[in-house]
Write a protein that holds these residues in place. Structure first.
Motif, mmCIF file in Angstrom:
data_model
loop_
_atom_site.group_PDB
_atom_site.id
_atom_site.type_symbol
_atom_site.label_atom_id
_atom_site.label_comp_id
_atom_site.label_asym_id
_atom_site.label_seq_id
_atom_site.Cartn_x
_atom_site.Cartn_y
_atom_site.Cartn_z
ATOM 1 N N GLU A 1 0.823 -1.207 0.000
ATOM 2 C CA GLU A 1 0.000 0.000 0.000
ATOM 3 C C GLU A 1 0.858 1.258 0.000
ATOM 4 O O GLU A 1 0.546 2.228 -0.696
ATOM 5 N N LYS A 2 1.954 1.249 0.743
ATOM 6 C CA LYS A 2 2.827 2.417 0.784
ATOM 7 C C LYS A 2 3.426 2.680 -0.599
ATOM 8 O O LYS A 2 3.463 3.826 -1.045
ATOM 9 N N ALA A 3 3.854 1.624 -1.275
ATOM 10 C CA ALA A 3 4.409 1.795 -2.622
ATOM 11 C C ALA A 3 3.367 2.355 -3.576
ATOM 12 O O ALA A 3 3.642 3.261 -4.361
ATOM 13 N N LEU A 4 2.144 1.851 -3.475
ATOM 14 C CA LEU A 4 1.087 2.337 -4.365
ATOM 15 C C LEU A 4 0.691 3.769 -4.036
ATOM 16 O O LEU A 4 0.426 4.573 -4.937
ATOM 17 N N ASN A 5 0.635 4.107 -2.767
ATOM 18 C CA ASN A 5 0.217 5.454 -2.377
ATOM 19 C C ASN A 5 1.271 6.515 -2.655
ATOM 20 O O ASN A 5 0.925 7.695 -2.716
ATOM 21 N N ASN A 6 2.504 6.114 -2.800
ATOM 22 C CA ASN A 6 3.578 7.067 -3.045
ATOM 23 C C ASN A 6 3.966 7.169 -4.518
ATOM 24 O O ASN A 6 5.027 7.669 -4.848
ATOM 25 N N ARG A 7 3.081 6.713 -5.400
ATOM 26 C CA ARG A 7 3.384 6.795 -6.842
ATOM 27 C C ARG A 7 3.554 8.233 -7.280
ATOM 28 O O ARG A 7 2.839 9.121 -6.848
ATOM 29 N N LYS A 8 4.509 8.441 -8.157
ATOM 30 C CA LYS A 8 4.724 9.772 -8.744
ATOM 31 C C LYS A 8 3.798 9.962 -9.939
ATOM 32 O O LYS A 8 3.349 11.052 -10.197
ATOM 33 N N VAL A 9 3.587 8.884 -10.687
ATOM 34 C CA VAL A 9 2.734 8.937 -11.879
ATOM 35 C C VAL A 9 1.385 8.370 -11.501
ATOM 36 O O VAL A 9 1.282 7.221 -11.092
ATOM 37 N N GLN A 10 0.376 9.180 -11.601
ATOM 38 C CA GLN A 10 -0.981 8.728 -11.228
ATOM 39 C C GLN A 10 -1.832 8.439 -12.437
ATOM 40 O O GLN A 10 -1.670 8.933 -13.472
#
Length: 67
Positions: free
Chosen positions: A58-67
Motif C-alpha cells: 500500500e505504501k508503494a502504491l500510495n507514493n506513486r509519482k505517476v498517477q
C-alpha cells in the motif's frame, strides 16, 4: 496573422524546456520503478507477515509519482 521568426537562442531555449519536461516525466517513472522494485524484493523475501506485506504494498502504491 504575422509569423514571428525565432532567434537561435529562443529555439534552443524552447528545445531545452521541452527536453527538461520529458526528463521530469521519465524520472517520475524511474522513481516509481525503483519504489515498486524495492517493495517487491521486500515482499519476495518472505520475512514479513501478511499485514506487514499489505502495508509495504500500500505504501508503494500510495507514493506513486505517476498517477
Amino acid at each position: 496573422m504575422e509569423e514571428k521568426e525565432l532567434t537561435a537562442a529562443q529555439y534552443w531555449e524552447a528545445q531545452a524546456s521541452m527536453w527538461h519536461e520529458n526528463y521530469k516525466d521519465a524520472l517520475k517513472y524511474e522513481l516509481d520503478h525503483a519504489t515498486f522494485k524495492e517493495a517487491l524484493e521486500r515482499l519476495a523475501s518472505g520475512k514479513w507477515p501478511a499485514d506487514r506485506a499489505r502495508l509495504i504494498a500500500e505504501k508503494a502504491l500510495n507514493n506513486r509519482k505517476v498517477q
